[in-house]
Enzyme design. Structure first.
Site, PDB file in Angstrom:
ATOM      1  N   GLN A 176      43.022  51.477  50.980  1.00  0.00           N
ATOM      2  CA  GLN A 176      41.783  51.502  51.763  1.00  0.00           C
ATOM      3  C   GLN A 176      41.601  52.827  52.499  1.00  0.00           C
ATOM      4  OE1 GLN A 176      39.406  49.511  51.452  1.00  0.00           O
ATOM      5  NE2 GLN A 176      40.327  47.664  50.587  1.00  0.00           N
ATOM      6  N   SER A 194      43.803  52.566  44.321  1.00  0.00           N
ATOM      7  CA  SER A 194      43.033  51.781  43.372  1.00  0.00           C
ATOM      8  C   SER A 194      41.667  52.431  43.161  1.00  0.00           C
ATOM      9  CB  SER A 194      42.860  50.380  43.969  1.00  0.00           C
ATOM     10  OG  SER A 194      42.232  49.554  43.067  1.00  0.00           O
ATOM     11  N   HIS A 196      38.797  50.952  42.116  1.00  0.00           N
ATOM     12  CA  HIS A 196      37.568  50.184  42.385  1.00  0.00           C
ATOM     13  C   HIS A 196      37.186  50.137  43.859  1.00  0.00           C
ATOM     14  CE1 HIS A 196      39.173  46.156  43.796  1.00  0.00           C
ATOM     15  NE2 HIS A 196      40.268  46.661  43.261  1.00  0.00           N
ATOM     16  N   THR A 232      50.422  51.749  26.522  1.00  0.00           N
ATOM     17  CA  THR A 232      49.704  52.930  26.032  1.00  0.00           C
ATOM     18  C   THR A 232      48.838  53.498  27.153  1.00  0.00           C
ATOM     19  OG1 THR A 232      49.648  51.927  23.849  1.00  0.00           O
ATOM     20  CG2 THR A 232      48.105  53.736  24.248  1.00  0.00           C
ATOM     21  N   CYS A 318      41.364  38.735  48.239  1.00  0.00           N
ATOM     22  CA  CYS A 318      42.552  38.283  47.508  1.00  0.00           C
ATOM     23  C   CYS A 318      43.313  37.161  48.216  1.00  0.00           C
ATOM     24  CB  CYS A 318      43.497  39.449  47.276  1.00  0.00           C
ATOM     25  SG  CYS A 318      42.682  40.937  46.761  1.00  0.00           S
TER      26      CYS A 318
HETATM   27  N1  PMP Z   1      45.912  46.907  49.156  1.00  0.00           N
HETATM   28  C1  PMP Z   1      44.823  46.808  49.917  1.00  0.00           C
HETATM   29  C2  PMP Z   1      44.879  47.262  51.341  1.00  0.00           C
HETATM   30  C3  PMP Z   1      43.636  46.281  49.388  1.00  0.00           C
HETATM   31  O1  PMP Z   1      42.533  46.178  50.139  1.00  0.00           O
HETATM   32  C4  PMP Z   1      43.630  45.846  48.038  1.00  0.00           C
HETATM   33  C5  PMP Z   1      42.376  45.262  47.401  1.00  0.00           C
HETATM   34  N2  PMP Z   1      41.796  44.216  48.105  1.00  0.00           N
HETATM   35  C6  PMP Z   1      44.801  45.965  47.282  1.00  0.00           C
HETATM   36  C7  PMP Z   1      45.918  46.506  47.875  1.00  0.00           C
HETATM   37  C8  PMP Z   1      44.876  45.517  45.851  1.00  0.00           C
HETATM   38  O2  PMP Z   1      44.141  46.377  45.041  1.00  0.00           O
HETATM   39  P1  PMP Z   1      43.776  46.009  43.525  1.00  0.00           P
HETATM   40  O3  PMP Z   1      42.587  45.109  43.602  1.00  0.00           O
HETATM   41  O4  PMP Z   1      43.445  47.330  42.915  1.00  0.00           O
HETATM   42  O5  PMP Z   1      44.931  45.379  42.906  1.00  0.00           O
END
Ligand code: PMP
Length: 366
Positions: A176, A194, A196, A232, A318
């Protein structure tokens, strides 16, 4: 629709998506294949990796491509602890589930875990953290910016103090933080990112791994360009990641001040409601405002907002399990406040019109 959940996912930037399509079309070979198409892909991958490394100010050999930050966090935590002598870990109560859960699993295998005490504003109390370090401490895992409250940890100061007294490894979840604040890798052993979260593609991330640090790979078999992560190499995703990071870093300051204005505006707006408590400290990243509306469960408020077309999150996307937020509780809040908490997350793409519409809906609901 008013999308205020950019911490969970960002829309893909068109240049990023175009790069992905361009590379998918242009490179048909497997970078590990020993023929012309394979070599062409391998050269391009090396170029892209060099470019990403140069943007982050690290070495190309320190970049491991993964499917995202969850994989990066798991690879770092398991990869380090699998081959370390010692069974003590220190972490925080602010961590994402992809840090928290592998550490919980390690507890079952006999690891002892301590949680670093936090000051009132959620920052780690460094002297108390140092006191927790033992001769058998092998890993300290900390998020640079947590996804629920947006607290920024002074990781370089923390790491400097740790390295004075221990050679344990320091893992940072930088997911973040990328594109929001400046990142310095000094004294850090591993760091996760990450795509996204920075207008890149889902299913793409990296793990920074310091120089000669050894990790136990978590995927066996398969063709590999890295010793540490088989499979890969996905040249198109990695090329798209490069474009996303480049844009995120180049536009970081501009985007930050833009989001800060919107954050200030919302914080000012919330002041008129005695039942609203802002849980994110004032010095958190402006992209995240975590708040509680007294007496109303966060999940209930979130669903109501959703029915009006406003997308926000309860805890992180999550961990929607109905339990009080660990992070909000860790800041000394009551269980009631933690259960009422939810999160707005802003972007430079958030329009003032959306902010005004959100306010109208909020007034109606409160
Ligand atoms: N760490 C933090 C602080 C996050 O906000 C997130 C995503 N919610 C992740 C890890 C996990 O990232 P990813 O969705 O790319 O697995």
């Amino acid at each position: 629709m008013i999308y205020l959940d950019y911490t969970a996912n960002t829309p893909v930037d068109s240049e990023v998506l175009n790069k992905f399509v361009e590379v998918e079309n242009k490179f048909i070979g497997n970078p590990n294949s020993n023929h012309q198409e394979g070599k062409k892909a391998k050269e391009e991958l090396a170029k892209i990796t060099e470019n990403i490394a140069s943007l982050l100010n690290v070495e190309p050999s320190e970049i491991i491509y993964t499917s995202g930050a969850s994989e990066s966090n798991n690879l770092a935590i398991k990869g380090i602890t699998d081959i370390s002598q010692g069974n003590h870990i220190i972490t925080t109560k602010l961590e994402h589930s992809s840090v928290f859960a592998p550490i919980e699993e390690l507890k079952k295998k006999g690891f002892v875990v301590d949680y670093a005490p936090l000051d009132k504003d959620g920052k780690i109390n460094i002297s108390q953290l140092i006191k927790l370090i033992r001769p058998d401490t092998v890993l300290i895992a900390i998020c640079l910016v947590d996804g629920e409250l947006g607290i920024i940890q002074p990781i370089n100061k923390i790491a400097e103090e740790i390295k004075k007294v221990s050679d344990c490894k320091i893992h940072i979840d930088g997911t973040q933080a990328l594109g929001k604040i400046k990142i310095d890798f000094k004294n850090i052993d591993t760091m996760s990112f990450s795509a996204h979260k920075i207008y890149g593609l889902n299913g793409s991330g990296i793990l920074f791994k310091r120089g000669h640090l050894k990790l136990n790979p978590q995927i066996s078999g398969g063709m590999s360009s890295s010793l540490y992560r088989s499979g890969t190499p996905t040249l198109s995703l990695n090329s798209a990641f490069y474009v996303a990071v480049k844009k995120a870093i180049e536009n970081q300051d501009k985007r930050f001040s833009d989001v800060l204005e919107k954050n200030k505006n919302l914080r000012e707006f919330f002041k008129q409601f005695p039942k609203v408590k802002i849980n994110s400290p004032q010095n958190a990243v402006p992209h995240i405002i975590n708040l509680s509306v007294e007496g109303i469960k966060g999940s209930v408020f979130q669903r109501k907002l959703d029915s009006y077309g406003v997308c926000v999150s309860v805890k992180s996307a999550c961990s929607s399990d109905g339990l009080p937020s660990r992070a909000v509780t860790a800041l000394g809040n009551s269980e009631r406040t933690a259960l009422s908490s939810w999160r707005i997350s802003l972007s430079h793409l958030t329009t003032w019109e959306e902010i005004e519409q959100f306010k109208e809906i909020f007034v109606k609901l409160v």
